[in-house]
Enzyme design. Structure first.
Site, PDB file in Angstrom:
ATOM      1  N   LYS A 193     -55.384  25.878 -19.215  1.00 23.31           N
ATOM      2  CA  LYS A 193     -54.790  26.689 -20.108  1.00 23.31           C
ATOM      3  C   LYS A 193     -55.187  26.157 -21.516  1.00 23.31           C
ATOM      4  CE  LYS A 193     -52.205  30.082 -20.921  1.00 23.31           C
ATOM      5  NZ  LYS A 193     -52.772  31.525 -20.692  1.00 23.31           N
ATOM      6  N   ASP A 249     -48.955  22.713  -8.553  1.00 20.47           N
ATOM      7  CA  ASP A 249     -47.853  22.964  -7.776  1.00 20.47           C
ATOM      8  C   ASP A 249     -47.596  24.247  -7.552  1.00 20.47           C
ATOM      9  OD1 ASP A 249     -45.163  22.359  -6.397  1.00 20.47           O
ATOM     10  OD2 ASP A 249     -44.581  23.036  -8.360  1.00 20.47           O
ATOM     11  N   ASP A 253     -48.506  26.703  -3.750  1.00 17.20           N
ATOM     12  CA  ASP A 253     -47.708  27.635  -2.894  1.00 17.20           C
ATOM     13  C   ASP A 253     -48.232  29.081  -2.855  1.00 17.20           C
ATOM     14  OD1 ASP A 253     -45.632  25.647  -2.831  1.00 17.20           O
ATOM     15  OD2 ASP A 253     -44.052  26.888  -3.376  1.00 17.20           O
TER      16      ASP A 253
HETATM   17  C1  IPM Z   1     -44.775  19.946  -3.594  1.00 16.49           C
HETATM   18  C2  IPM Z   1     -42.995  20.121  -3.953  1.00 16.49           C
HETATM   19  C3  IPM Z   1     -42.691  18.999  -5.123  1.00 16.49           C
HETATM   20  C4  IPM Z   1     -43.228  19.029  -6.172  1.00 16.49           C
HETATM   21  C5  IPM Z   1     -41.149  18.843  -4.991  1.00 16.49           C
HETATM   22  C6  IPM Z   1     -40.255  18.991  -4.002  1.00 16.49           C
HETATM   23  C7  IPM Z   1     -40.575  17.869  -6.018  1.00 16.49           C
HETATM   24  O1  IPM Z   1     -42.698  21.296  -4.612  1.00 16.49           O
HETATM   25  O2  IPM Z   1     -44.733  18.935  -3.263  1.00 16.49           O
HETATM   26  O3  IPM Z   1     -45.276  21.007  -4.237  1.00 16.49           O
HETATM   27  O4  IPM Z   1     -43.073  19.971  -7.098  1.00 16.49           O
HETATM   28  O5  IPM Z   1     -44.329  18.442  -6.350  1.00 16.49           O
HETATM   29 MN    MN Z   2     -44.433  22.522  -4.705  1.00 22.07          MN
END
Ligand code: IPM
Ligand code: MN
Length: 359
Positions: A193, A249, A253
């Site tokens: 960013k 992170d 996801d």
């Molecule tokens: C991941 C998880 C962790 C993170 C959490 C559980 C602390 O979301 O491994 O992506 O945020 O890194």
């Molecule tokens: Mn995560």
């Protein structure tokens, strides 16, 4: 090969999927003549309950002495809605990453053709998508200077996280990105960013200096908001993404859900000490004890473990067994086809073990 494995099953569905991961690891080891020993250790919520620490010293020692850590998941709802909890299960995971120096988190996002219909994206967009996200794992806001919520001198409650990065931290993770890109389709996307954040401008500066060393790799730069959009509009654009901790992170996801099931994606974390192999999904407390959790991400993490030690055929056999189970509809409920026979965590694991033994 002799392998010492630290087994950190953690919380929620962790112990159930770990059982299957270990069964597969043992079956492969037996088949290929490797000698594997296991040491179980506490972490996460149950470690807090038992010894008051989510990553106890004993667990740290077990990890340090091992050749690899097989990790499942941590987290418990009793901590989630309690912002003032003094210790949290997730701190165990963060402590493990920091203490083992696991700065590179490798998250492959691969699609399985037979599951593409489960993706929230249109079939033609997602089919064939195949990229790796290299997430920096021991820096940034996760570990920068913090101040928990407190009333300041002006009588206003405030809090602070610092997104700190140093040049060596950026350089070493970019090198990992380039190594992966070289071994794949030679396309590296640096996600930042830099139009707003100083730390991102450092990333971009270092990457621009380094790209000349990798003339065989096409380097491009993308702002994280744009990257999030591109990932759902055109996921096949990406080959290797490298990015900082928080962006990684969030993007991973997003990346995992476009494939159709989060229960299928493994990851590896590597750095200066013992590497860790773990599913990218969480502890799914609602699924605990019900024999419905998908063990495939854990099992594929075992494949990544073997591949890390350059045991390619071992990894290949696991991947072949996983693909065969999917093709033959030996699937946990969340991905089972309508009317298909129901298989639980144990049954899927057992089927894969049998496949490995008979192959
Ligand atoms: C991941 C998880 C962790 C993170 C959490 C559980 C602390 O979301 O491994 O992506 O945020 O890194
Ligand atoms: Mn995560």
């Amino acid at each position: 090969m002799k392998l010492k494995i630290a087994v950190l099953a953690g919380d929620g569905i962790g112990p159930e999927i770990m059982e299957q991961g270990v069964a597969v690891l043992s079956a492969v080891a037996e088949k290929f003549g490797h000698e594997v020993s296991y040491k179980e250790a506490l972490c996460g919520a149950h470690a807090i309950d038992e010894v008051g620490d989510p990553f106890p010293e004993e667990t740290f020692q077990a990890c340090k002495e091992a050749d690899a850590v097989l990790f499942a998941s941590v987290g418990d709802p009793k901590f989630d809605n309690n912002p003032s909890a003094k210790v949290r299960p997730e701190q165990g995971l963060l402590a493990m990453r920091k203490k083992l120096g696991l700065y590179a988190n490798i998250r492959p996002v691969e699609t399985f053709d037979c599951l593409v219909h489960k993706s929230p994206l249109k079939d033609e967009l997602v089919r064939g998508a195949d990229f790796v996200c290299i997430r920096e794992l021991t820096g940034g806001m996760y570990f920068g200077k913090k101040q928990e919520p407190a009333v300041n001198a002006d009588g206003v409650e405030d809090a602070l996280d610092t997104n700190y990065y140093s040049r060596p931290e950026v350089e070493r993770i970019l090198r990992v990105g380039y190594q992966y890109a070289r071994a794949r389709r030679k396309h590296l996307t640096v996600v930042d960013k830099a139009n707003v954040l100083a730390s991102s401008r450092l990333w971009r500066k270092v990457a621009q200096e380094m790209m000349g060393e990798y003339p065989d790799v096409t380097t491009d730069f993308m702002y994280v908001d744009n990257a999030a959009m591109r990932m759902i509009q055109d996921p096949r654009f990406f080959d290797v993404i490298v990015t900082e901790n928080t962006f990684g992170d969030i993007l991973t996801d997003e990346g995992s859900c476009i494939t159709g099931s989060m229960g299928l994606l493994p990851s590896a974390s590597t750095g200066s000490s013992t590497p860790v192999f773990e599913p990218i999904h969480g502890s799914w407390p609602q699924g605990k004890g019900l024999n419905i959790a998908n063990p495939l991400a854990q099992i594929l993490s075992v494949a990544m473990l073997f591949e890390y030690f350059d045991l390619k055929n071992e990894g290949k056999l696991i991947r072949e067994a996983v693909n065969a189970s999917l093709d033959q509809n030996v699937r946990t409920p969340e991905i089972q086809v309508e009317g298909g026979e129901k298989y639980g965590t144990k049954e899927v694991g057992a089927w894969i073990v049998k496949y490995i033994k008979n192959s």
